[in-house]
Design a protein around this motif. Structure first.
Motif, mmCIF file in Angstrom:
data_model
loop_
_atom_site.group_PDB
_atom_site.id
_atom_site.type_symbol
_atom_site.label_atom_id
_atom_site.label_comp_id
_atom_site.label_asym_id
_atom_site.label_seq_id
_atom_site.Cartn_x
_atom_site.Cartn_y
_atom_site.Cartn_z
ATOM 1 N N GLU A 49 0.858 -1.181 0.000
ATOM 2 C CA GLU A 49 0.000 0.000 0.000
ATOM 3 C C GLU A 49 0.894 1.230 0.000
ATOM 4 O OE1 GLU A 49 -3.405 0.543 0.112
ATOM 5 O OE2 GLU A 49 -3.697 -1.589 -0.258
ATOM 6 N N LEU A 50 0.778 2.055 -1.010
ATOM 7 C CA LEU A 50 1.576 3.270 -1.077
ATOM 8 C C LEU A 50 0.747 4.471 -0.655
ATOM 9 C CD1 LEU A 50 3.439 2.809 -4.471
ATOM 10 C CD2 LEU A 50 4.401 2.612 -2.189
ATOM 11 N N ILE A 51 1.395 5.361 0.064
ATOM 12 C CA ILE A 51 0.788 6.626 0.465
ATOM 13 C C ILE A 51 1.588 7.736 -0.219
ATOM 14 C CG2 ILE A 51 0.290 8.184 2.400
ATOM 15 C CD1 ILE A 51 -1.399 5.656 2.438
ATOM 16 N N VAL A 52 0.870 8.682 -0.829
ATOM 17 C CA VAL A 52 1.521 9.810 -1.498
ATOM 18 C C VAL A 52 1.554 10.976 -0.524
ATOM 19 C CG1 VAL A 52 1.413 11.419 -3.434
ATOM 20 C CG2 VAL A 52 0.740 9.030 -3.752
ATOM 21 N N LEU A 53 2.744 11.512 -0.319
ATOM 22 C CA LEU A 53 2.928 12.673 0.541
ATOM 23 C C LEU A 53 2.908 13.915 -0.352
ATOM 24 C CD1 LEU A 53 3.468 13.781 3.354
ATOM 25 C CD2 LEU A 53 5.908 13.432 2.945
ATOM 26 N N LYS A 54 1.816 14.684 -0.237
ATOM 27 C CA LYS A 54 1.632 15.879 -1.065
ATOM 28 C C LYS A 54 2.513 17.017 -0.565
ATOM 29 C CE LYS A 54 -2.032 14.600 -3.531
ATOM 30 N NZ LYS A 54 -2.117 14.752 -4.951
ATOM 31 N N ARG A 55 2.726 18.017 -1.423
ATOM 32 C CA ARG A 55 3.528 19.184 -1.033
ATOM 33 C C ARG A 55 2.909 19.924 0.150
ATOM 34 N NH1 ARG A 55 4.452 20.805 -7.211
ATOM 35 N NH2 ARG A 55 6.264 19.492 -7.591
ATOM 36 N N SER A 56 1.590 19.848 0.251
ATOM 37 C CA SER A 56 0.886 20.515 1.352
ATOM 38 C C SER A 56 1.051 19.773 2.674
ATOM 39 C CB SER A 56 -0.609 20.618 1.025
ATOM 40 O OG SER A 56 -1.189 19.324 1.017
ATOM 41 N N GLY A 57 1.618 18.569 2.619
ATOM 42 C CA GLY A 57 1.772 17.765 3.823
ATOM 43 C C GLY A 57 0.688 16.711 3.978
ATOM 44 N N ARG A 58 -0.369 16.804 3.156
ATOM 45 C CA ARG A 58 -1.445 15.805 3.195
ATOM 46 C C ARG A 58 -0.920 14.454 2.728
ATOM 47 N NH1 ARG A 58 -5.311 17.736 -0.677
ATOM 48 N NH2 ARG A 58 -5.662 15.537 -1.014
ATOM 49 N N ARG A 59 -1.517 13.401 3.248
ATOM 50 C CA ARG A 59 -1.195 12.039 2.830
ATOM 51 C C ARG A 59 -2.446 11.425 2.211
ATOM 52 N NH1 ARG A 59 2.250 13.150 6.850
ATOM 53 N NH2 ARG A 59 4.198 11.978 6.993
ATOM 54 N N VAL A 60 -2.296 10.903 1.003
ATOM 55 C CA VAL A 60 -3.425 10.278 0.313
ATOM 56 C C VAL A 60 -2.971 8.940 -0.250
ATOM 57 C CG1 VAL A 60 -4.551 12.472 -0.284
ATOM 58 C CG2 VAL A 60 -2.924 11.464 -1.866
ATOM 59 N N PRO A 61 -3.883 7.992 -0.401
ATOM 60 C CA PRO A 61 -3.514 6.704 -0.997
ATOM 61 C C PRO A 61 -3.082 6.883 -2.455
ATOM 62 C CG PRO A 61 -5.689 6.589 0.037
ATOM 63 C CD PRO A 61 -5.275 8.024 0.040
ATOM 64 N N PHE A 62 -2.079 6.120 -2.875
ATOM 65 C CA PHE A 62 -1.630 6.145 -4.264
ATOM 66 C C PHE A 62 -2.719 5.562 -5.140
ATOM 67 C CE2 PHE A 62 0.274 3.861 -7.840
ATOM 68 C CZ PHE A 62 0.915 4.910 -8.485
ATOM 69 N N GLU A 63 -2.981 6.232 -6.269
ATOM 70 C CA GLU A 63 -3.979 5.746 -7.221
ATOM 71 C C GLU A 63 -3.324 5.551 -8.579
ATOM 72 O OE1 GLU A 63 -7.692 7.958 -7.364
ATOM 73 O OE2 GLU A 63 -7.198 8.826 -5.410
ATOM 74 N N ARG A 64 -3.221 4.304 -8.990
ATOM 75 C CA ARG A 64 -2.620 3.983 -10.286
ATOM 76 C C ARG A 64 -3.379 4.680 -11.413
ATOM 77 N NH1 ARG A 64 -2.574 0.859 -14.711
ATOM 78 N NH2 ARG A 64 -0.694 -0.329 -15.188
ATOM 79 N N ASP A 65 -4.712 4.720 -11.296
ATOM 80 C CA ASP A 65 -5.530 5.351 -12.339
ATOM 81 C C ASP A 65 -5.219 6.836 -12.480
ATOM 82 O OD1 ASP A 65 -6.729 2.936 -12.897
ATOM 83 O OD2 ASP A 65 -8.494 3.330 -11.666
ATOM 84 N N LYS A 66 -4.942 7.511 -11.383
ATOM 85 C CA LYS A 66 -4.607 8.936 -11.441
ATOM 86 C C LYS A 66 -3.279 9.134 -12.173
ATOM 87 C CE LYS A 66 -4.391 13.021 -8.552
ATOM 88 N NZ LYS A 66 -4.489 13.562 -7.200
ATOM 89 N N LEU A 67 -2.312 8.271 -11.886
ATOM 90 C CA LEU A 67 -1.038 8.307 -12.595
ATOM 91 C C LEU A 67 -1.261 8.077 -14.091
ATOM 92 C CD1 LEU A 67 2.117 8.324 -12.519
ATOM 93 C CD2 LEU A 67 1.968 5.853 -12.191
#
Length: 160
Positions: A49-67
């Motif tokens: 399970e990957l979590i994306v650390l946004k520039r704002s500091g928010r953490r969201v689940p990685f979404e292959r579809d978004k990539l």
């Protein structure tokens, strides 16, 4: 159990299963006895399970579809075969999963995508860079393109 996307019936049947060409997923042809619709699903292995650390500091689940969508936008109307794009996205996801970290910064993802696009299609590379690096005016494009041309025009080292 897979729900029918057309009528919502939860009792769909698998009619055919086979691996995709690059063997990164299983393609399943399904049939819904409720509405007689046919549809395809894909099953992929997820290593972690990957979590994306946004520039704002928010953490969201990685979404292959978004990539995939961001790459598709950069490649819109470009002569690149869908199979090559799929292989590239699969490779990017595998690299992200194999980094050994459960959290990945957006900058790391962006750099991986830019590196992959630079080898796939130069126009898509520039399009993606314009969004990723937040180009605001024509001068930003000129500066970026001059660095690209500078890389290509570097003379080969002389052998003494």
């Amino acid at each position: 159990m897979m729900r029918c996307p057309f009528c919502g019936n939860e009792d769909t049947q698998v009619k055919d299963s086979r691996p995709t060409e690059d063997r990164s997923a299983i393609r399943r042809r399904r049939f819904c006895p409720g509405c007689a619709a046919r549809f395809t699903t894909f099953e992929r292995v997820q290593l972690r399970e990957l979590i994306v650390l946004k520039r704002s500091g928010r953490r969201v689940p990685f979404e292959r579809d978004k990539l995939q969508r961001s790459i598709d936008i950069a490649l819109r109307k470009r002569p690149v075969e869908p199979d090559r794009v799929e292989r590239m996205v699969n490779g990017l996801v595998r690299r992200l999963e194999s980094l050994g970290e459960s959290e990945v910064e957006t900058d790391a993802i962006g750099e991986l995508v830019m590196d992959a696009l630079s080898n796939l299609d130069q126009v898509a590379y520039v399009r993606y860079a314009s969004v990723y690096r937040n180009f605001r005016e024509a001068q930003d494009f000129e500066n970026f393109l001059s660095t690209l041309q500078g890389d290509e025009e570097k003379p080969a080292p002389l052998d003494d």
